[in-house]
Write a protein that holds these residues in place. Structure first.
Motif, PDB file in Angstrom:
ATOM      1  N   ASN A 157      -5.522  -8.340  54.474  1.00  0.00           N
ATOM      2  CA  ASN A 157      -4.615  -9.368  54.991  1.00  0.00           C
ATOM      3  C   ASN A 157      -3.728  -8.708  56.041  1.00  0.00           C
ATOM      4  O   ASN A 157      -4.034  -7.617  56.522  1.00  0.00           O
ATOM      5  CB  ASN A 157      -3.792 -10.015  53.858  1.00  0.00           C
ATOM      6  N   ASP A 158      -2.631  -9.371  56.397  1.00  0.00           N
ATOM      7  CA  ASP A 158      -1.774  -8.846  57.454  1.00  0.00           C
ATOM      8  C   ASP A 158      -1.043  -7.573  57.043  1.00  0.00           C
ATOM      9  O   ASP A 158      -0.473  -6.881  57.900  1.00  0.00           O
ATOM     10  CB  ASP A 158      -0.754  -9.905  57.883  1.00  0.00           C
ATOM     11  N   ILE A 159      -1.035  -7.255  55.748  1.00  0.00           N
ATOM     12  CA  ILE A 159      -0.313  -6.068  55.270  1.00  0.00           C
ATOM     13  C   ILE A 159      -1.281  -4.970  54.827  1.00  0.00           C
ATOM     14  O   ILE A 159      -1.178  -3.826  55.242  1.00  0.00           O
ATOM     15  CB  ILE A 159       0.645  -6.433  54.119  1.00  0.00           C
ATOM     16  N   TRP A 160      -2.246  -5.314  53.992  1.00  0.00           N
ATOM     17  CA  TRP A 160      -3.074  -4.300  53.335  1.00  0.00           C
ATOM     18  C   TRP A 160      -4.422  -4.124  54.033  1.00  0.00           C
ATOM     19  O   TRP A 160      -5.066  -5.091  54.452  1.00  0.00           O
ATOM     20  CB  TRP A 160      -3.291  -4.669  51.872  1.00  0.00           C
ATOM     21  N   SER A 161      -4.837  -2.866  54.137  1.00  0.00           N
ATOM     22  CA  SER A 161      -6.128  -2.517  54.718  1.00  0.00           C
ATOM     23  C   SER A 161      -6.613  -1.214  54.088  1.00  0.00           C
ATOM     24  O   SER A 161      -5.884  -0.570  53.322  1.00  0.00           O
ATOM     25  CB  SER A 161      -6.024  -2.360  56.244  1.00  0.00           C
ATOM     26  N   ALA A 162      -7.842  -0.823  54.412  1.00  0.00           N
ATOM     27  CA  ALA A 162      -8.413   0.411  53.872  1.00  0.00           C
ATOM     28  C   ALA A 162      -9.276   1.068  54.941  1.00  0.00           C
ATOM     29  O   ALA A 162      -9.819   0.392  55.822  1.00  0.00           O
ATOM     30  CB  ALA A 162      -9.240   0.129  52.618  1.00  0.00           C
ATOM     31  N   ASN A 163      -9.399   2.391  54.840  1.00  0.00           N
ATOM     32  CA  ASN A 163     -10.179   3.146  55.816  1.00  0.00           C
ATOM     33  C   ASN A 163     -11.009   4.204  55.103  1.00  0.00           C
ATOM     34  O   ASN A 163     -10.523   4.870  54.181  1.00  0.00           O
ATOM     35  CB  ASN A 163      -9.248   3.827  56.834  1.00  0.00           C
ATOM     36  N   LEU A 164     -12.257   4.348  55.536  1.00  0.00           N
ATOM     37  CA  LEU A 164     -13.136   5.419  55.065  1.00  0.00           C
ATOM     38  C   LEU A 164     -13.764   6.073  56.282  1.00  0.00           C
ATOM     39  O   LEU A 164     -14.420   5.401  57.084  1.00  0.00           O
ATOM     40  CB  LEU A 164     -14.224   4.874  54.135  1.00  0.00           C
ATOM     41  N   THR A 165     -13.570   7.379  56.431  1.00  0.00           N
ATOM     42  CA  THR A 165     -14.127   8.135  57.546  1.00  0.00           C
ATOM     43  C   THR A 165     -14.846   9.359  57.011  1.00  0.00           C
ATOM     44  O   THR A 165     -14.236  10.189  56.320  1.00  0.00           O
ATOM     45  CB  THR A 165     -13.030   8.576  58.533  1.00  0.00           C
ATOM     46  N   THR A 166     -16.134   9.473  57.296  1.00  0.00           N
ATOM     47  CA  THR A 166     -16.904  10.636  56.873  1.00  0.00           C
ATOM     48  C   THR A 166     -16.977  11.638  58.015  1.00  0.00           C
ATOM     49  O   THR A 166     -16.898  11.285  59.191  1.00  0.00           O
ATOM     50  CB  THR A 166     -18.321  10.239  56.443  1.00  0.00           C
ATOM     51  N   ASP A 167     -17.150  12.916  57.663  1.00  0.00           N
ATOM     52  CA  ASP A 167     -17.164  14.001  58.635  1.00  0.00           C
ATOM     53  C   ASP A 167     -18.424  14.835  58.433  1.00  0.00           C
ATOM     54  O   ASP A 167     -18.588  15.474  57.392  1.00  0.00           O
ATOM     55  CB  ASP A 167     -15.912  14.863  58.468  1.00  0.00           C
ATOM     56  N   PHE A 168     -19.303  14.809  59.432  1.00  0.00           N
ATOM     57  CA  PHE A 168     -20.508  15.628  59.419  1.00  0.00           C
ATOM     58  C   PHE A 168     -20.285  16.824  60.333  1.00  0.00           C
ATOM     59  O   PHE A 168     -19.809  16.674  61.460  1.00  0.00           O
ATOM     60  CB  PHE A 168     -21.701  14.807  59.920  1.00  0.00           C
ATOM     61  N   SER A 169     -20.587  18.021  59.851  1.00  0.00           N
ATOM     62  CA  SER A 169     -20.432  19.204  60.687  1.00  0.00           C
ATOM     63  C   SER A 169     -21.362  20.302  60.207  1.00  0.00           C
ATOM     64  O   SER A 169     -21.892  20.259  59.087  1.00  0.00           O
ATOM     65  CB  SER A 169     -18.979  19.711  60.664  1.00  0.00           C
ATOM     66  N   TYR A 170     -21.539  21.305  61.073  1.00  0.00           N
ATOM     67  CA  TYR A 170     -22.356  22.462  60.736  1.00  0.00           C
ATOM     68  C   TYR A 170     -21.454  23.573  60.214  1.00  0.00           C
ATOM     69  O   TYR A 170     -20.459  23.927  60.845  1.00  0.00           O
ATOM     70  CB  TYR A 170     -23.122  22.955  61.963  1.00  0.00           C
ATOM     71  N   GLN A 171     -21.800  24.128  59.044  1.00  0.00           N
ATOM     72  CA  GLN A 171     -21.014  25.202  58.441  1.00  0.00           C
ATOM     73  C   GLN A 171     -21.729  26.537  58.648  1.00  0.00           C
ATOM     74  O   GLN A 171     -22.782  26.783  58.052  1.00  0.00           O
ATOM     75  CB  GLN A 171     -20.827  24.937  56.940  1.00  0.00           C
ATOM     76  N   SER A 172     -21.162  27.368  59.511  1.00  0.00           N
ATOM     77  CA  SER A 172     -21.798  28.648  59.801  1.00  0.00           C
ATOM     78  C   SER A 172     -21.816  29.570  58.591  1.00  0.00           C
ATOM     79  O   SER A 172     -22.699  30.413  58.453  1.00  0.00           O
ATOM     80  CB  SER A 172     -21.065  29.336  60.965  1.00  0.00           C
ATOM     81  N   SER A 173     -20.840  29.397  57.688  1.00  0.00           N
ATOM     82  CA  SER A 173     -20.766  30.276  56.519  1.00  0.00           C
ATOM     83  C   SER A 173     -21.938  30.089  55.577  1.00  0.00           C
ATOM     84  O   SER A 173     -22.328  31.006  54.860  1.00  0.00           O
ATOM     85  CB  SER A 173     -19.451  30.032  55.766  1.00  0.00           C
TER      86      SER A 173
END
Length: 462
Positions: A157-173
């Motif tokens: 609604n005008d007040i409540w919202s939600a966010n989901l963000t995924t992060d793909f990356s290469y891990q050298s370790s």
């Protein structure tokens, strides 16, 4: 209507019959008419009348039956129409609900990629530099996808919202790709000056500076840029020297801003302290805050700070110190020019745990290590023609720490880049860039390296 016509017909029939009988009994036109009907004729007329009445009654019955049938048919048709309309209404409601979900949900993504050639050389002591893979650098040419963020943002609604963000990356370790949840929060926006987020969300400093810098896809900002090498020498290595902050962390975040000239912005975050990749628990929480002021819309002056154990204070664990970082930013950005200077100072960012050694000192102070760092970054860019721009940046970082013998070691890191960018599309940027990084290690165990890299960097958003 049909009953009236039948009645008229009967009356007309009776009239004709009476007229015939009257004509038959007339003797003379001049004499008075006298009508006489015998019993047989009267009986015949009564029989005809009864027959006509029976026909009228039969027709009335058929008409009423037909009317009843029409009513039943109309009712049946209406029932069919209602029955046919109900699934349509249910489907319409479902479609409306689906449209509401779609209209209130945004799906997007951001990808950082590059195709470059890298030349990395290292030297130890007074030896000559030689090509060598290490300290986060690999010689040769290659294509990388440094980051790929997939975002789902839903508004309840005008007040409540939600966010989901995924992060793909290469891990050298681990020489492999990894997938993390970078942001996952529920947001309540109660006023432009008061929004609260619960979960993993942007921290107050690094994402804020990135927006003013504008070239995150080419390089991280100075507090977020790890430089490899750093600490060396047994237990004096407290995880190595890396970034001096997190771009996202798990906790509670309060923020707000006004717009236009003489506007202000702020954010306060109370978090776990280990960043979005490590959802850990400790005895205390960390705090990061920022306050910014824009005398005019194109300019910002901001200060910030961080304090906490970075998630290292655990029950029964080693004694800890408090890691701190102070930040400052002055930046300008309009449709043609962008420029800015960022500065930070940190203490005990790596040496939160009080390592004990055999060096001089008394009690808990013996053989412990401490660190501090000062760094600044200056950048500028100029959009000289339509989608074309030139840009440059220079970073300088001084890192000092006490080894186990309480001897101060120094690391100096210098970095710069320069390039030209082209906005292929509104959501696709490409840049031809040259980068140079030079690090001089501590005197006690001297090492040096420098890296030159040239190629294309890009950002795709959708």
């Amino acid at each position: 209507m049909r009953s009236k016509l039948l009645t008229v017909a009967i009356a007309a029939g009776l009239g004709v019959t009476s007229f015939s009988a009257l004509a038959a009994t007339s003797k003379s036109p001049q004499q008075p008419t006298r009508v006489t009907i015998d019993a047989a004729t009267l009986q015949q007329l009564q029989a005809q009348l009864a027959a006509l009445q029976a026909q009228v009654s039969d027709l009335q019955a058929k008409q009423e039956a037909q009317a009843d049938a029409q009513v039943e048919t109309a009712k049946a048709v209406n029932d069919v129409q209602v029955a046919a309309t109900k699934p349509t209404e249910d489907l319409s409601k479902k479609l409306d609900a689906l449209n509401k979900i779609v209209d209130n949900t945004k799906i997007g993504g951001t990808m950082f990629f590059d195709a470059t050639n890298q030349d990395h050389k290292e030297a130890t002591g007074v030896n000559s530099p030689i090509k060598k893979d290490g300290h986060g650098s690999t010689n040769g040419t290659g294509f990388d996808v440094k980051r790929f963020y997939l975002t789902v943002d839903h508004k309840f609604n005008d007040i409540w919202s939600a966010n989901l963000t995924t992060d793909f990356s290469y891990q050298s370790s681990i020489s492999s790709t990894s997938l993390f949840v970078k942001k996952a929060y529920v947001q309540g926006k109660f006023d432009p000056l008061f929004t609260v987020r619960f979960g993993a969300a942007d921290m107050p400093w690094i994402p804020f500076v990135e927006k003013w810098y504008g070239y995150r896809y080419v390089e991280n900002t100075i507090t977020d840029r790890s430089f490899e090498g750093g600490r060396s020498g047994g237990t004096a290595t407290a995880g190595g020297v890396g970034a001096f902050g997190n771009s996202s962390d798990w906790g509670v975040h309060a923020l707000g801003a006004t717009t236009g000239d003489n506007s202000v912005n702020y954010q306060v975050s109370v978090v776990n302290g280990r960043g979005y990749r490590n959802l850990s628990r400790s005895k205390s929480v960390d705090t990061e805050a920022r306050f910014g002021y824009s005398p005019i819309e194109q300019m910002v002056i901001a200060v910030g700070g961080y304090s906490g154990k970075r998630g290292n204070e655990t029950e029964g664990g080693a004694p800890t110190r408090t890691a701190t970082r102070g930040d400052a930013l002055v930046a300008w950005r309009d449709s043609t020019w962008g420029a800015g200077v960022e500065y930070f100072h940190s203490t005990n960012w790596d040496d939160i745990l009080k390592y004990a050694g055999t060096g001089p000192g008394v009690g808990a102070a013996a053989g412990t290590t401490k660190d501090k760092a000062d760094g600044y970054s200056a950048w500028a860019d100029w959009h000289f023609y339509d989608q074309w721009a030139v840009f440059a940046r220079y970073d300088n970082l001084d890192y000092k720490y006490n080894n186990l013998l309480q001897v101060e070691e120094k690391i100096k890191d210098k970095y710069y880049n320069a390039g030209v960018s082209y906005d292929v599309l509104k959501n696709l940027k490409l840049a031809l860039v040259y980068k140079h990084n030079k690090l001089d290690g501590p005197v006690a165990t001297p090492y040096h390296y420098k890296t030159n890299e040239v190629g294309f960097w890009g950002m795709l958003t959708f």
